[in-house]
Scaffold this active site. Structure first.
Site, mmCIF file in Angstrom:
data_model
loop_
_atom_site.group_PDB
_atom_site.id
_atom_site.type_symbol
_atom_site.label_atom_id
_atom_site.label_comp_id
_atom_site.label_asym_id
_atom_site.label_seq_id
_atom_site.Cartn_x
_atom_site.Cartn_y
_atom_site.Cartn_z
ATOM 1 N N ILE A 5 38.970 35.412 26.145
ATOM 2 C CA ILE A 5 39.709 34.830 27.280
ATOM 3 C C ILE A 5 38.700 34.224 28.254
ATOM 4 O O ILE A 5 37.916 34.953 28.871
ATOM 5 C CB ILE A 5 40.550 35.901 28.018
ATOM 6 C CG1 ILE A 5 41.502 36.622 27.041
ATOM 7 C CG2 ILE A 5 41.349 35.269 29.159
ATOM 8 C CD1 ILE A 5 42.157 37.857 27.617
ATOM 9 N N ARG A 6 38.702 32.908 28.356
ATOM 10 C CA ARG A 6 37.718 32.203 29.192
ATOM 11 C C ARG A 6 36.338 32.865 29.061
ATOM 12 O O ARG A 6 35.687 33.222 30.044
ATOM 13 C CB ARG A 6 38.161 32.177 30.660
ATOM 14 C CG ARG A 6 39.413 31.343 30.889
ATOM 15 C CD ARG A 6 39.724 31.184 32.356
ATOM 16 N NE ARG A 6 39.836 32.474 33.044
ATOM 17 C CZ ARG A 6 40.884 33.274 32.937
ATOM 18 N NH1 ARG A 6 41.909 32.948 32.176
ATOM 19 N NH2 ARG A 6 40.915 34.401 33.582
ATOM 20 N N HIS A 33 37.275 40.851 24.159
ATOM 21 C CA HIS A 33 37.973 41.994 24.764
ATOM 22 C C HIS A 33 38.452 42.983 23.700
ATOM 23 O O HIS A 33 39.616 42.910 23.279
ATOM 24 C CB HIS A 33 39.197 41.496 25.530
ATOM 25 C CG HIS A 33 38.877 40.734 26.768
ATOM 26 N ND1 HIS A 33 38.854 41.308 28.012
ATOM 27 C CD2 HIS A 33 38.539 39.439 26.947
ATOM 28 C CE1 HIS A 33 38.529 40.397 28.917
ATOM 29 N NE2 HIS A 33 38.334 39.256 28.295
ATOM 30 N N ARG A 90 28.829 30.914 31.300
ATOM 31 C CA ARG A 90 30.230 31.294 31.565
ATOM 32 C C ARG A 90 31.188 30.259 30.990
ATOM 33 O O ARG A 90 30.841 29.107 30.830
ATOM 34 C CB ARG A 90 30.458 31.418 33.067
ATOM 35 C CG ARG A 90 29.744 32.592 33.673
ATOM 36 C CD ARG A 90 29.915 32.620 35.184
ATOM 37 N NE ARG A 90 31.299 32.851 35.577
ATOM 38 C CZ ARG A 90 31.730 32.734 36.838
ATOM 39 N NH1 ARG A 90 30.907 32.397 37.791
ATOM 40 N NH2 ARG A 90 32.993 32.969 37.128
ATOM 41 N N GLU A 110 39.380 45.883 24.073
ATOM 42 C CA GLU A 110 40.437 46.763 24.624
ATOM 43 C C GLU A 110 41.822 46.148 24.463
ATOM 44 O O GLU A 110 42.832 46.809 24.707
ATOM 45 C CB GLU A 110 40.145 47.085 26.106
ATOM 46 C CG GLU A 110 40.473 45.994 27.116
ATOM 47 C CD GLU A 110 39.448 44.864 27.167
ATOM 48 O OE1 GLU A 110 38.554 44.815 26.311
ATOM 49 O OE2 GLU A 110 39.580 43.996 28.049
ATOM 50 N N GLY A 158 37.333 40.366 33.718
ATOM 51 C CA GLY A 158 37.991 40.037 34.974
ATOM 52 C C GLY A 158 37.313 38.801 35.520
ATOM 53 O O GLY A 158 37.098 37.841 34.778
ATOM 54 N N GLU A 159 36.911 38.853 36.744
ATOM 55 C CA GLU A 159 36.193 37.732 37.343
ATOM 56 C C GLU A 159 34.843 38.272 37.823
ATOM 57 O O GLU A 159 34.789 39.059 38.770
ATOM 58 C CB GLU A 159 37.047 37.150 38.491
ATOM 59 C CG GLU A 159 36.409 36.018 39.230
ATOM 60 C CD GLU A 159 35.971 34.874 38.329
ATOM 61 O OE1 GLU A 159 36.741 34.466 37.440
ATOM 62 O OE2 GLU A 159 34.833 34.405 38.515
ATOM 63 N N SER A 160 33.778 37.825 37.155
ATOM 64 C CA SER A 160 32.472 38.438 37.399
ATOM 65 C C SER A 160 31.987 38.285 38.839
ATOM 66 O O SER A 160 31.341 39.185 39.376
ATOM 67 C CB SER A 160 31.440 37.881 36.421
ATOM 68 O OG SER A 160 31.372 36.471 36.517
ATOM 69 N N CYS A 198 33.058 40.774 28.475
ATOM 70 C CA CYS A 198 33.364 39.489 29.118
ATOM 71 C C CYS A 198 32.728 39.391 30.517
ATOM 72 O O CYS A 198 31.521 39.269 30.616
ATOM 73 C CB CYS A 198 34.878 39.286 29.126
ATOM 74 S SG CYS A 198 35.321 37.548 29.226
HETATM 75 N N1 GLN Z 1 35.348 33.647 33.065
HETATM 76 C C1 GLN Z 1 35.257 34.959 33.650
HETATM 77 C C2 GLN Z 1 33.999 35.091 34.499
HETATM 78 O O1 GLN Z 1 33.181 34.231 34.474
HETATM 79 C C3 GLN Z 1 35.246 36.008 32.573
HETATM 80 C C4 GLN Z 1 36.583 36.034 31.891
HETATM 81 C C5 GLN Z 1 36.987 37.395 31.410
HETATM 82 O O2 GLN Z 1 36.409 38.419 31.764
HETATM 83 N N2 GLN Z 1 38.035 37.414 30.636
HETATM 84 O O3 GLN Z 1 33.838 36.061 35.187
#
Ligand code: GLN
Length: 188
Positions: A134-135, A170, A105, A172, A46-48, A78
């Site tokens: 993903i990113r 990921h 990151r 999942e 998600g977004e840390s 992630c």
């Molecule tokens: N770039 C996100 C972060 O820094 C992590 C991306 C993800 O969890 N898919 O939190």
């Protein structure tokens, strides 16, 4: 065994589905009371920074740190990996400091935001694991107690320190249950 999924933001449902397919009961963890019911915990992608801030607001950060130190198996994917790390390069953000790694990151660049690769994971037999990034962050440095489990393009993308497991990718989002089975097996 009840497996908690930290449910503040991010890919929660997908992990709950994998847990079910592995034959265990998954529960959403939004409060300290929920965490008390869980035997293991997954921190999703998600977004840390968002997950970290919400965890602090609900007082979950301190409880997760306490449980992790006491030996609770915790798996971070992630953003979850970023939250579990001892250090994040170039930015001060809320972290749980449960695994001796330095992470960077968004480490694979903007052009290749999301991609899928065949990954060889240490100790896994059979075909390579289809890993979805993903990113994604990567692990720039590991402490002595950390076991490296997978690398991609010379960058560490999966590692473990005793009860703490982390992956840049990921698991999942695939049909392959092996990473979840590895985490949910009882060799802790
Ligand atoms: N770039 C996100 C972060 O820094 C992590 C991306 C993800 O969890 N898919 O939190």
């Amino acid at each position: 065994m009840k497996v908690g999924v930290l449910s503040l933001q991010g890919a929660v449902e997908e992990h709950l589905e994998m847990i079910k397919r592995c034959g265990f009961e998954g529960i959403k963890v939004k409060t300290i009371e929920d965490l008390e019911k869980a035997d293991r915990l997954i921190i999703p992608g998600g977004e840390s920074t968002v997950i970290g801030k919400l965890a602090k607001i609900y007082g979950l950060d301190r409880e997760i740190i306490k449980k992790g130190r006491e030996g609770m198996p915790i798996f971070g994917t992630c953003a979850g990996m970023i939250l579990l790390a001892n250090k994040v390069l170039g930015i001060e953000q809320i972290r749980f400091n449960l695994i001796d790694i330095v992470v960077e990151r968004n480490a694979f660049g903007r052009q290749v935001d999301s991609f899928e690769v065949d990954l060889k994971i240490e100790d896994f037999s059979g075909k390579p694991f289809k890993a979805v990034f993903i990113r994604a962050p990567y692990i720039q440095k590991t402490g002595k107690q950390v076991k490296v489990l997978a690398e991609f393009m010379g960058k560490i993308v999966m590692a473990r320190q005793k009860n703490i497991l982390v992956s840049s990718f990921h698991p999942e989002l695939t049909e392959d249950l092996r990473v979840h089975k590895y985490f949910l097996s009882d060799h802790y």
